[in-house]
Each structure stands twice: as C-alpha cells, then as structure tokens.
Write an enzyme that holds these catalytic residues in place. Structure first.
Site, PDB file in Angstrom:
ATOM      1  N   ASP A 130      29.616 -57.118   7.376  1.00  0.00           N
ATOM      2  CA  ASP A 130      30.486 -57.056   8.715  1.00  0.00           C
ATOM      3  C   ASP A 130      31.936 -56.660   8.150  1.00  0.00           C
ATOM      4  O   ASP A 130      32.714 -56.248   8.962  1.00  0.00           O
ATOM      5  CB  ASP A 130      30.300 -58.261   9.341  1.00  0.00           C
ATOM      6  CG  ASP A 130      29.013 -58.646  10.256  1.00  0.00           C
ATOM      7  OD1 ASP A 130      28.233 -57.881   9.879  1.00  0.00           O
ATOM      8  OD2 ASP A 130      28.913 -59.685  10.918  1.00  0.00           O
ATOM      9  N   GLU A 132      21.137 -62.336  24.615  1.00  0.00           N
ATOM     10  CA  GLU A 132      20.211 -63.098  23.872  1.00  0.00           C
ATOM     11  C   GLU A 132      20.469 -64.593  24.007  1.00  0.00           C
ATOM     12  O   GLU A 132      19.287 -65.283  24.126  1.00  0.00           O
ATOM     13  CB  GLU A 132      20.094 -62.951  22.317  1.00  0.00           C
ATOM     14  CG  GLU A 132      19.722 -61.414  21.743  1.00  0.00           C
ATOM     15  CD  GLU A 132      19.102 -61.271  20.351  1.00  0.00           C
ATOM     16  OE1 GLU A 132      19.586 -61.696  19.692  1.00  0.00           O
ATOM     17  OE2 GLU A 132      17.815 -60.697  20.090  1.00  0.00           O
ATOM     18  N   GLN A 182      20.922 -55.568   9.762  1.00  0.00           N
ATOM     19  CA  GLN A 182      20.047 -54.881   9.268  1.00  0.00           C
ATOM     20  C   GLN A 182      21.033 -53.855   8.211  1.00  0.00           C
ATOM     21  O   GLN A 182      20.595 -53.380   7.150  1.00  0.00           O
ATOM     22  CB  GLN A 182      19.433 -53.542  10.595  1.00  0.00           C
ATOM     23  CG  GLN A 182      18.497 -52.589   9.956  1.00  0.00           C
ATOM     24  CD  GLN A 182      18.390 -51.816  10.963  1.00  0.00           C
ATOM     25  OE1 GLN A 182      17.045 -50.933  10.778  1.00  0.00           O
ATOM     26  NE2 GLN A 182      18.549 -51.869  12.252  1.00  0.00           N
TER      27      GLN A 182
END
Lengths: 406, 406
Positions: B302, B170, B320
């Site tokens: 995480d 990205e 998400q």
C-alpha cells in the site's frame, strides 16, 4: 355469577410461585387469574451476576412465562405497572388498566443509590437481564478498546465493585473466572487488570460466620481482588470513583473503566407512589401476608417486610423467602376465593444460604451446617436448580438447570 | 565475511510474502533476514470487515508469524517502526534500532481522514484487528444498551457507513447477516435498526461494471441498506453525522450510534516522516520496485504507487498487488545478494476482484469474466484461501481457511 379476579403483579420469584401454585390449587371456573409482568420472560435474579460477568449467557438465566403457566387458567399480560388505585381496586398499566378483586404485589426491588453523586449516570447495577448484558458488553468494550488507543490506558481495565454483599461477592467470583478469558480474547496481560471491592461495612458478607468470610476473602484475594472495607463511595465519575475511609475526610480517587453498584436494594417505587405505609418501598405485612387495612391485597417478595423475631431485624430480601411467601400467598388466595377466613400464617423456614465464589467454589450455611469449597459449589447448583423445579418442574430443570459434566 | 542484512518492515501481505519467498530462494549462509512487525501476528486485512461485523472471530483472521517463517533463516523482531534514516542505513524502532544492507518497506496504509471534523474522535475505521474487535464490541454495546435506558433511543441502532468502496460494501454485506442475530440476542425488532451508506462518489464500487453494481445495491437495499450517493460527510459528532449533497449547502443530520469510516486510505506516515518523495504516503517506485536514487530500498504494498499504463491512473492498493510485488521483491533481493544487476520488472497480473455481499453472495470479475451470486461467493472464498496458501501452504489453509460444510 362473575368469577373473582386475582391479579398478580410481577413474575419474579414471588409472583411466579404464587401463580404456578394457584393454577394447581384452584379450578378454572373458580377464579380468573391474571399475571402482569414487564417482560414476557421470568429471570433468575440470583444468577444475574453470571450473565453480567459473561460466564453464563443471558438466555440461560431467563425463560418464557408462557412455558410455565397453564394458559387455560392464567392470562398473561405484558405491561409495566404505573400505579395502584386501591380505592377503585384498579391497577394502572402503561398500556391500559385492570380491575381486581384480589391483588398480589410482587414487583421486586429497585436499586438503592443513597443519593450518591454520579451513581445513576456512571455506575452499572446488576438489576435485570437488560442491565446484565449491558454490563457484560461494557466490560468487553473496555478490553476491546485497550489496544486500539494510541496511549494505552491501564485504568480502563480496572473494575470497581461497590458493595461486598451477596451480589458483589458473587459477581467478583465470576469475574475472577472471566478475566483470564477476556485477557486472552483481547491480548491483555492479566497483571494490567485490577479488581477492587469497596464497602462501607467493616466486613464483607455480614450474614456469614467469620471463618467462612475469611475463606471467601482469602480466595478472592488470591485471585487478585483488592478489598477496601469500611470505605464509603462519595462520588462516581465517568472514569473514576471517589472514596473515603469511614470517619475520615481524606478523599481517594480510584481510576477505573467500570463501576458496578451492588450496595443494596429498596422496595419498588410503585409501593411509594401508591400511598401505602412503607419503609423505603417495603411494606410491613400481616402474618397472612396481607397488608394492614386491606383484606384483599397481598405483598410478597422484596416489597414485603417481615421481622425476624430472633434478631428483631427484617429478613433480607431473598429468592428463598419470596418463593416461600408465594406458596403461602397462593394457599391464602384459595381460602379467600372459597370464602374461608382461616388464612395461613407465613413462617420463614430458613434452609440456608450459599454464596458462590466463581465456578468451583462457594461458602454457605445449609440446614445449619457450614460448608465451603467444591461441596458448597455443588450445593449452590442444587439450590439454583431447586428454584427452577419449584416453578416449572423437571422439564424446566432439564432445560435451564446447571449441571456439571465430569 | 559478513552476511548482507535484509530488513523487511511490515508483515502484511507484501512483507510476509517477501519473507516467505526469500526463505525458499536463499540459503541460510547467504543473508541475514530480519522481519519487523508491530504485532506477533499477521492479519488478513481483506477479512477485517467480517471481524468488525462480528460474523467471523478475530482469531480466525490472524495467525502467528512464527508459524510461517523458518526461524533458522529469518529473525522476527516485534517492534513499531518510528523512522527510517536512509543516510545511516538504519531503522529506528520503538525499542531499539536496526541497521540494514537491503530494506523492504511494506508498512501498509493509514486511514485517510481528509481533515473532517470529529472523524478521528467519533468514527471507527476498519484498519486492523484491534480496531475490528472494538467495532464489534461497540455495536454490541449499542444493542445491549437499548433496552436498559428509560427512554428508548432508536438512533442508537443506526449504523452509518461512510464510504461505498470495497471495505464499506463488504462490511454492509456482513452487517445484513449480523443484524438479525443482534436483534435476537438483544430483543430488538429488526425494523428499529437502520443501515445507512454515504459516499461522495455518485456511484458505489466505481471499479465494477454498472450491472454488477446494480446487483449489489439492489441486494443490499432489499436487506435494508439505505444509500446516499453523491453525499459528503461534513462532520461526525458523538451521536450523529452531518452530511450534505455534493454541490449543495444544505446540511442534513443523521442521528446514529455508530459511524464507520471506510472512505479511503493513504500510504504510511513513516514514509512521509522519512523524507522520501511521496504522494499521500505512497512512493512511485521503479519497475524493479526500488525507489529512485536508492539502490538498496524496495517499497511494496500500500505504500507503493504504480501507474496502470492503460488507464494512466495508479493501481488501487490491494492484497493481490502487494503479494505479487512481494514475489518479485524476493527474487530481486536474491539477485542483489548474488551480485546480479538484471533485476526483474514488476508487471501486475490482474486476476480479478471479488466483492463479498455477505455470507452467500458476491459480485466480481475473475479472469475477465463477470460473476455474481453464490458462484461469486464461492470464488471469494477461493481467493481468500489462496492468500493463505501463498504464504503458509496447505497447512495454513487447513488451519485458517474458509470452508462451507454443505
């Protein structure tokens, strides 16, 4: 019959004024005019402190040379001058060579470093567009780094400006406007940032009256600038500057993230390399702006040296004097092309000087009258716009001029 | 009667979702809710590649936590967590300590450096807002420096991205949009700039189907990205990266001005320091998101580790999954406060993933369907806006959302 070839080296204030006047005064069949410049653009040297501080984008301080020259009369050559061979009437460029019948040397100045240790390596000088945007980015990087280090290093946020002359003071003025923006952008408290100004001279801006200077220093001090007058820079290191009071031995270290060197300029090194008699790269020119013993070579702008008869000292190199020289140089070139020998003498007409102190403030002397505050600041913008007008007329002023919308 | 005290550590996707759900589900008299975070703002971790490349301002990727919490129900404490003392039900902060009855650990991830020499010193990781803006400024500084050096050093303009996972790809996508802007800004030819992507894995974006990956790599290659798959970073130096092909000994040096490290994350070091059983800083949580043997401690985001029963491998840490965990965590906290023991089990509902490839392109799998090109890019913006909506409703979407004006 071969047309005489006029070669102008440098498209700064002096060179570009010479060419733009010349193209008005001379017919296309009378002479070949060649303008040589390192970049395809001219930049406003006197605005670089703004681009360096980040208060004005660097594209606002430059414009394309092709926009102001008449391309049917003037040929533009993008090249760097490496040497001048007077005996062969030839200029050596990085990408070729070029012969001349008449030569105008308007190559500007180099930074004067006085052999100070570490200066070239670690200090930044406000010399051109490339340098200005690097300074802007360097300062932004220091701010951006601050919060991304495990141990916060406040010294990163200290900026030392060495040189309290015109450029140094104008740069500090812009910084006092810029720092609050940087603090906001990078979540830094204003109190963490130090602005320090060091100068060997006992007073800042020696060309101005004391009451104007007091106004300037009080204003900048109120915005957080610390002045160290009568102080010599001994050494520049990666993260500090070593200074000492004039006449003393005691070294003091100022830890900092940025050192800006604005303590003086000298003439161009090409002058020295080319074997003309010179003083630190500046040539003492005749009244008609030609150099002694060379009837077809003019030197104007920062490379020229003209004595102010009143003070018996050289005029400091400024945009104003360079532009006035360009006008006279153009007229004299026309006379030479026309075979006349009554060349005009250059007399500097000092219209005054305005030193900006940030966005809305300034000090100055204009037509002999002292001014300060917002009226001086407005006058500064008038001066800046006038430089554009002289070279490129109204259209250039509209494109690149400084206007304040109330 | 004393209200039970719920302390949430971290205001990332998981922690902030927990708190914003909790404040809807629980009355102000039922519990004291305290949110602890290092910064007074939340940032969109999944947008940091844009801030790093300079295609989106860093203020667009963050918002003030006080804008989304109900301050009559939730107390915000700006502090850095230093240690968790489970035996005393206490959290040690850099500016004090705090007791809890219920604790939610949502501290996010740290960069995984695999002990590679020079990595921490010379490489930049896209980890938070501070890092992102430093990366942006570092790259700008490299470009700004290029024309201000006597010897032009093209290697300054080479950017090596180590890691061809989500973040790396990205970021490269944004860079392909950003580089032409930087070239224009700093008068650099596009051909001087190299973008290099190195990854130990034989293929980029291993989570996607091969035809989507081929689409992505072809697109990025057409925009000038060079891929070095199956290649290990051995060392990072000030101006280069040493790499070697997997299984080979031959070192190759890529000279460069910027190294971005995006080859993986691990759980938070606080987890390791606090003596809970963990795998690289991640805690294998129970179905109800609590940790084994501690009935009042949840770990989400995480720092948590949940096994995907289908693949028998842990789910990768994503926004998400963190947000879905936050929703369940909030509900389970309410049950505990209400004295119920029928806690809800967390089941990950994979709605899909979209990987951006710059402004107008992307690849992804959404509700089981493969998408690519501009429709995927639009879907990416929907996903980004949804994250804002989940936390702060319509008003936050309007303030910080991504819209394209046609």
């Amino acid at each position: 019959m071969r047309k005489p070839k006029i070669v102008v080296l440098g498209a700064g204030y002096g060179g570009l004024m010479t060419v733009t006047r010349l193209q008005k005064l001379i017919g296309g069949n009378e002479a070949e005019i060649i303008l040589v410049n390192k970049n395809e653009y001219h930049y406003e040297t006197t605005w670089l402190h703004e681009a360096s501080a980040g208060t004005l984008h660097h594209d606002r301080v430059r414009y394309n040379i092709n926009k102001v020259i008449q391309r049917n009369k003037v040929q533009f050559v993008k090249a760097t001058v490496e040497e001048i061979k007077f005996d062969k009437q030839q200029v050596i460029l990085d990408n070729g060579e070029i012969d001349y019948d008449y030569l105008v040397i308007a190559l500007g100045s180099d930074s004067e470093t006085f052999g100070i240790q570490g200066l070239e390596k670690y200090a930044y000088a406000i010399t051109n567009v490339n340098a200005a945007r690097q300074i802007r980015e360097h300062i932004e990087y220091q701010f951006a780094t601050y919060h991304n280090e495990n141990e916060k290093n406040d010294d990163r946020l200290t900026i030392v400006v060495a040189g309290a002359g015109f450029t140094g003071i104008e740069f500090l003025g812009e910084l006092t406007n810029r720092i609050p923006e940087l603090c906001k952008e990078y979540d830094v408290e204003r109190s963490k940032v130090r602005l320090v100004c060091v100068d060997a001279s006992p007073m800042v801006l020696p060309q101005f009256d004391r009451d104007l200077v007091n106004y300037a220093t009080s204003l900048l001090e109120s915005k957080g600038v610390e002045f160290y007058p009568g102080t010599i820079v001994q050494q520049v290191k990666e993260d500090s500057v070593l200074i000492c009071k004039k006449g003393e031995d005691q070294l003091q270290e100022i830890k900092c993230g940025t050192v800006i060197w604005s303590a003086g300029v000298r003439g161009n090194c090409i002058i020295e390399k080319s074997g003309i008699e010179n003083m630190r790269g500046r040539v003492k020119v005749n009244h008609d702006l030609r150099i002694p013993d060379k009837d077809n070579v003019f030197v104007i702008g920062d490379c020229s040296l003209i004595i102010n008869q009143e003070s018996n000292r050289p005029y400091p190199p400024t945009a104003q004097i360079a532009m006035q020289q360009g006008e006279v140089c153009a007229k004299n070139l026309v006379k030479l092309v026309h075979g006349q020998d009554n060349l005009e003498s250059f007399v500097f007409d000092d219209k005054g000087t305005v030193c900006s102190l940030g966005e809305d403030d300034a000090i100055g002397v204009v037509f002999g009258k002292k001014i300060k505050g917002s009226s001086a600041s407005i006058m500064k913008k008038v001066v800046d716009n006038r430089a554009l007008f002289m070279v490129g007329g109204t259209s250039l002023v509209l494109k690149k001029g400084k206007f304040k919308l109330f």
